[in-house]
Write a protein that holds these residues in place. Structure first.
Motif, PDB file in Angstrom:
ATOM      1  N   ARG A   6      -1.083  49.754   0.874  1.00  9.26           N
ATOM      2  CA  ARG A   6      -0.644  50.961   0.189  1.00  9.26           C
ATOM      3  C   ARG A   6      -1.402  51.118  -1.131  1.00  9.26           C
ATOM      4  O   ARG A   6      -1.848  52.192  -1.498  1.00  9.26           O
ATOM      5  N   GLU A   7      -1.576  49.976  -1.807  1.00 10.80           N
ATOM      6  CA  GLU A   7      -2.295  49.994  -3.084  1.00 10.80           C
ATOM      7  C   GLU A   7      -3.743  50.442  -2.869  1.00 10.80           C
ATOM      8  O   GLU A   7      -4.305  51.200  -3.658  1.00 10.80           O
ATOM      9  N   TYR A   8      -4.345  49.989  -1.749  1.00 12.86           N
ATOM     10  CA  TYR A   8      -5.732  50.349  -1.470  1.00 12.86           C
ATOM     11  C   TYR A   8      -5.846  51.844  -1.173  1.00 12.86           C
ATOM     12  O   TYR A   8      -6.763  52.513  -1.642  1.00 12.86           O
ATOM     13  N   LEU A   9      -4.873  52.349  -0.415  1.00 10.93           N
ATOM     14  CA  LEU A   9      -4.894  53.790  -0.116  1.00 10.93           C
ATOM     15  C   LEU A   9      -4.747  54.600  -1.405  1.00 10.93           C
ATOM     16  O   LEU A   9      -5.417  55.621  -1.577  1.00 10.93           O
ATOM     17  N   ARG A  10      -3.901  54.093  -2.306  1.00  8.19           N
ATOM     18  CA  ARG A  10      -3.741  54.814  -3.570  1.00  8.19           C
ATOM     19  C   ARG A  10      -5.059  54.799  -4.350  1.00  8.19           C
ATOM     20  O   ARG A  10      -5.435  55.794  -4.968  1.00  8.19           O
ATOM     21  N   PHE A  11      -5.749  53.646  -4.283  1.00  2.00           N
ATOM     22  CA  PHE A  11      -7.059  53.544  -4.938  1.00  2.00           C
ATOM     23  C   PHE A  11      -8.008  54.607  -4.381  1.00  2.00           C
ATOM     24  O   PHE A  11      -8.663  55.336  -5.126  1.00  2.00           O
ATOM     25  N   TYR A 164     -13.282  47.480  -6.477  1.00  2.00           N
ATOM     26  CA  TYR A 164     -11.838  47.383  -6.249  1.00  2.00           C
ATOM     27  C   TYR A 164     -11.234  46.240  -7.077  1.00  2.00           C
ATOM     28  O   TYR A 164     -10.127  46.353  -7.592  1.00  2.00           O
ATOM     29  N   CYS A 165     -11.988  45.146  -7.225  1.00  2.17           N
ATOM     30  CA  CYS A 165     -11.495  44.041  -8.055  1.00  2.17           C
ATOM     31  C   CYS A 165     -11.322  44.510  -9.494  1.00  2.17           C
ATOM     32  O   CYS A 165     -10.329  44.167 -10.149  1.00  2.17           O
ATOM     33  N   ALA A 166     -12.277  45.295  -9.989  1.00  2.40           N
ATOM     34  CA  ALA A 166     -12.163  45.796 -11.358  1.00  2.40           C
ATOM     35  C   ALA A 166     -10.936  46.698 -11.478  1.00  2.40           C
ATOM     36  O   ALA A 166     -10.205  46.646 -12.465  1.00  2.40           O
ATOM     37  N   TYR A 167     -10.703  47.479 -10.439  1.00  4.08           N
ATOM     38  CA  TYR A 167      -9.553  48.394 -10.435  1.00  4.08           C
ATOM     39  C   TYR A 167      -8.249  47.615 -10.475  1.00  4.08           C
ATOM     40  O   TYR A 167      -7.312  47.963 -11.181  1.00  4.08           O
ATOM     41  N   ARG A 168      -8.215  46.507  -9.709  1.00  5.02           N
ATOM     42  CA  ARG A 168      -7.002  45.679  -9.684  1.00  5.02           C
ATOM     43  C   ARG A 168      -6.960  44.675 -10.828  1.00  5.02           C
ATOM     44  O   ARG A 168      -6.055  43.847 -10.900  1.00  5.02           O
ATOM     45  N   LYS A 169      -7.952  44.707 -11.695  1.00  6.05           N
ATOM     46  CA  LYS A 169      -8.078  43.773 -12.829  1.00  6.05           C
ATOM     47  C   LYS A 169      -8.068  42.329 -12.344  1.00  6.05           C
ATOM     48  O   LYS A 169      -7.447  41.457 -12.947  1.00  6.05           O
ATOM     49  N   THR A 399      -7.469  51.893 -13.789  1.00  9.07           N
ATOM     50  CA  THR A 399      -7.035  50.669 -13.115  1.00  9.07           C
ATOM     51  C   THR A 399      -5.722  50.963 -12.412  1.00  9.07           C
ATOM     52  O   THR A 399      -5.169  52.059 -12.553  1.00  9.07           O
ATOM     53  N   TYR A 400      -5.270  49.947 -11.632  1.00  9.01           N
ATOM     54  CA  TYR A 400      -4.081  50.236 -10.828  1.00  9.01           C
ATOM     55  C   TYR A 400      -2.868  50.557 -11.686  1.00  9.01           C
ATOM     56  O   TYR A 400      -1.995  51.303 -11.301  1.00  9.01           O
ATOM     57  N   ASP A 401      -2.833  49.972 -12.910  1.00  7.43           N
ATOM     58  CA  ASP A 401      -1.654  50.216 -13.738  1.00  7.43           C
ATOM     59  C   ASP A 401      -1.918  51.272 -14.814  1.00  7.43           C
ATOM     60  O   ASP A 401      -1.079  51.550 -15.639  1.00  7.43           O
ATOM     61  N   HIS A 402      -3.125  51.796 -14.798  1.00  5.64           N
ATOM     62  CA  HIS A 402      -3.450  52.780 -15.829  1.00  5.64           C
ATOM     63  C   HIS A 402      -4.110  53.969 -15.156  1.00  5.64           C
ATOM     64  O   HIS A 402      -5.288  53.955 -14.840  1.00  5.64           O
ATOM     65  N   ARG A 403      -3.312  54.993 -14.921  1.00  6.04           N
ATOM     66  CA  ARG A 403      -3.842  56.136 -14.207  1.00  6.04           C
ATOM     67  C   ARG A 403      -4.690  56.951 -15.169  1.00  6.04           C
ATOM     68  O   ARG A 403      -4.244  57.342 -16.227  1.00  6.04           O
ATOM     69  N   TYR A 404      -5.916  57.149 -14.762  1.00  7.88           N
ATOM     70  CA  TYR A 404      -6.847  57.913 -15.565  1.00  7.88           C
ATOM     71  C   TYR A 404      -6.322  59.332 -15.697  1.00  7.88           C
ATOM     72  O   TYR A 404      -5.864  59.932 -14.734  1.00  7.88           O
TER      73      TYR A 404
END
Lengths: 427, 316
Positions: A6-11, A164-169, A399-404
């Motif tokens: 789900r997290e990947y789809l959101r990405f 994706y790693c950068a996105y997930r920190k 990032t996943y916790d910081h929506r641009y």
């Protein structure tokens, strides 16, 4: 697992969203590219209905602009390796954060390559026959299918994983990308070598039947590709907050210079062998450089390329090329020069004269040119979107916790942060 | 401006953008409405490679192709799959001193093999050269005299050489072209993807590509057809000379040979010691075009100069 998916789809959704966010310059650029790409699609639909007769190709000159562009772009794709090698083998720090742009360029270039071979097919609807009866390992074209798609997957994996790693920190796990990076280094060489073998393996075409084709392909690719990246990186640092140092550009300039010098040397080797021998094999080269029996369509092209390439190399070798405007000028000349050399200079003359001595010249049609422009626009569109997504992710703004923030005014392509700018030459 | 107003505005903007994009896309693909849907039938799509078809599948394919021919040309063809004969390897010999350059072979071939009249596709190209050396670089393909042969000229017809080591088959990515046991190089027109790599590979410029849908007048169709030879092609695929295999595999001679007014063309089973080609190859001076490319043609030129020796000439 489900959570992860789900997290990947959101990405992916966020990537999709952000590719529509930008300032007026971004919108104009994307609209222009979309418009040209649609024009190309329209021209291709005409070709599907009426056949390849809408192109300038004939039974005599049976490959034209499509295959020429394909060949050039394979080189652009292979050139990503010129950023990968300094970073992963020589541990270069300057290029470290930039290598991903090279790999993304490779992905976009392979998209264009695949599009160019597809539009060249007379029966694209029979594409599936490649899967059902694959003439491997005998046909070099099957090798090309394997190496190009393999290279595409390798680069998509490497870029996708790191981004994706950068996105997930998360810290990227080396086992998941380092082996692929090293495979991709060899693979990059293979895509251009195999493409060269496609031509040099044909005994019936003396112009191609030369061992120097593959080395020359690689040398010219390693000049044109990094040259394109030099220009791209400057656009990135001009219009975004992403940090690109002058040292990184200078390093790439060094690579371009050496590759270009080797390319010119190999050209001289080839021209000497052809013209000093004066065997009957020289006719195609004669036609290309000087014209034959009053036919000289390619002569202005090849001499333009020779002049552009020579002047570019001279500029790069002289001391004043330490300043960026000169490097940029040289890069542009060299990209155009190599494009001509690979297309008009390598693919088309091999068909002229025909194996039975017939002199039929090739003149691309408007329809064919539109298809080519459309594919280029599509490729640049892809590359722009890749860069658009990558920059905020790698710089930690998405990032996943910081929506641009999606509002174009505040978040589009914001002005550069002066504090992060290390190059006084470019305020 | 309130937040909900902002949302409404961005929603509207997105909607207008998406609608505009879709409309532009629809306009771009609109030429496809003229696409002939019969080219995309399921039966055609599922048809297997020639070598993989069972007897029943071949029957079905032949029926489908015959229906297609009937729909296009209003003629029910006598269509079949002719197999090679055991113990036969074909060879073609052409008396280069005797050819007068009349191009009757070219036209007989077009009619026999249902080649496109518009645009023109011809498997045989007759080269006119100054008498003396055989040099294709000095040849004229478009000579147009009141009477042939022109003085001081010699003629050399070139067609597929049916090489024993065929570069065209080597390069084909999907094995749509291959060498049959009797030496004929054939094409499965329903398998070819139209990449034209074989055309680039051929040193004899023997292959022709259907850049447009072939145009043949309905009353000029030759209904005597085989799967691997002269059945009508569609656009986007390769074709070439196949030694008239629908005739030669049934014991007849190729159309180009039958029409030749001077008897310059000889054809037969090279494995048969009593055949004319066998005799010619054993006793005459032979010239192999572009021998240096090493493709081992089954198409030979010979000089019937009465010397009766068997020295093999070389040259380009």
């Amino acid at each position: 697992m489900k959570q992860e998916a789900r997290e990947y789809l959101r990405f992916l959704w966020r990537c999709f969203r952000i590719s529509f966010v930008g300032d007026w310059r971004y919108y104009s650029w994307m609209l222009l590219l979309t418009g040209v790409a649609l024009l190309g699609l329209n021209a291709y639909c005409h070709q599907l209905v009426d056949g390849l007769a809408v192109t300038g190709m004939t039974d005599q000159v049976s490959w034209g602009l499509y295959i020429a562009n394909f060949t050039f772009l394979v080189g652009m794709a292979a050139a990503a390796v010129m950023l990968v090698i300094p970073v992963y083998i020589y541990k270069n720090e300057e290029l470290h954060d930039l290598v991903v742009f090279g790999e993304l360029l490779a992905v976009a270039a392979i998209f264009m390559c695949l599009a160019f071979v597809t539009v060249d097919l007379g029966r694209p609807d029979r594409f599936v026959h490649l899967l059902l009866r694959f003439n491997w390992p005998i046909s070099m074209l099957t090798w090309d299918v394997i190496v190009l798609n393999g290279y595409l997957l390798l680069n998509m994996h490497i870029c996708g994983y790191l981004i994706y790693c950068a996105y997930r920190k998360r810290k990227p796990s080396r086992i998941f990308y380092i082996p692929f990076v090293f495979i991709a280094i060899f693979w990059a060489v293979s895509i251009h070598t195999v493409t060269a073998f496609l031509y040099s393996g044909l005994g019936g075409r003396p112009f191609w039947n030369s061992a120097v084709i593959a080395p020359r392909f690689l040398a010219s690719a390693f000049a044109a590709g990094p040259a394109f990246i030099i220009l791209t990186l400057q656009i990135i640092r001009r219009y975004t907050f992403y940090k690109v140092t002058d040292e990184a550009l200078k390093l790439l300039k060094g690579i371009v210079t050496v590759a270009m010098a080797i390319n010119m040397f190999l050209l001289v080797c080839e021209v000497f062998t052809e013209f000093y021998t004066q065997s009957s094999h020289v006719v195609s080269a004669q036609y290309l450089f000087f014209g034959l029996h009053g036919h000289s369509a390619l002569v202005p092209w090849i001499w333009t390329a020779v002049v552009l390439n020579t002047v570019a190399l001279v500029i790069l070798l002289l001391p004043f090329s330490r300043s960026l405007p000169f490097i940029n000028l040289a890069c542009i000349m060299l990209i155009v020069g190599i494009w001509i050399e690979k297309g008009m200079g390598l693919i088309i003359p091999a068909f002229i004269p025909s194996p039975l001595g017939e002199l039929v010249e090739y003149h691309p049609t408007i329809n064919e040119t539109l298809v080519c422009l459309g594919i280029w626009a599509f490729g640049l569109l892809c590359y722009t979107i890749f860069v658009r997504i990558t920059i905020p992710v790698l710089s930690g703004r998405l990032t996943y916790d910081h929506r641009y923030r999606m509002e174009p005014d505040s978040a589009g392509l914001p002005p550069r942060d002066p504090a992060s700018d290390s190059s006084p030459a470019h305020p | 401006m309130s937040a909900s107003e902002m949302n409404r505005r961005s929603f509207l903007r997105g909607g207008v953008g998406a609608a505009g994009g879709l409309a532009a896309f629809a306009a771009a693909v609109s030429p496809l409405k003229d696409y002939d849907p019969s080219e995309l039938s399921i039966g055609k799509f599922l048809q297997k490679h020639y070598k993989e078809m069972t007897k029943e599948e071949m029957e079905a394919a032949l029926k489908r192709i015959a229906d297609d021919v009937e729909r296009r040309f209003e003629v029910r063809p006598h269509l079949r799959d002719v197999k090679p004969m055991d113990g036969v390897e074909f060879a073609y010999a052409l008396d280069i001193g005797r050819c007068i350059g009349c191009r009757k072979c070219v036209h007989a071939c077009v009619v026999e093999n249902n080649q496109s009249r518009s645009p023109e596709i011809q498997y045989i190209r007759v080269l006119e050269m100054p008498k003396g050396a055989i040099d294709v670089e000095k040849s004229n393909h478009y000579y147009d005299h009141e009477k042939v042969p022109a003085p001081d000229k010699s003629y050399m017809p070139v067609q597929c050489h049916q090489c024993a080591n065929p570069p065209c088959c080597k390069v084909c990515p999907v094995e749509a072209t291959w060498k049959e046991p009797d030496g004929i190089v054939v094409i499965d027109y329903d398998w070819c993807i139209g990449c034209r790599y074989c055309e680039a590979a051929c040193p004899y410029w023997a292959r022709r590509f259907n850049f447009a849908e072939p145009g043949i007048p309905k009353d000029e169709i030759n209904p005597d057809m085989a799967y691997l030879s002269n059945r009508p092609r569609h656009k986007g695929v390769m074709e070439k000379c196949h030694f008239c295999l629908h005739r030669t595999r049934e014991g007849r001679m190729p159309a180009c040979l039958e029409v030749c007014p001077v008897g310059a063309r000889k054809f037969g089973n090279v494995l048969d010691p009593d055949s004319e080609v066998h005799h010619i190859l054993k006793t005459k001076r032979i010239f192999i075009l572009k021998k240096d490319v090493g493709t081992l043609p089954r198409f030979f030129y010979y000089f019937d100069d009465g010397y009766g020796d068997s020295r093999k000439g070389t040259g380009r």
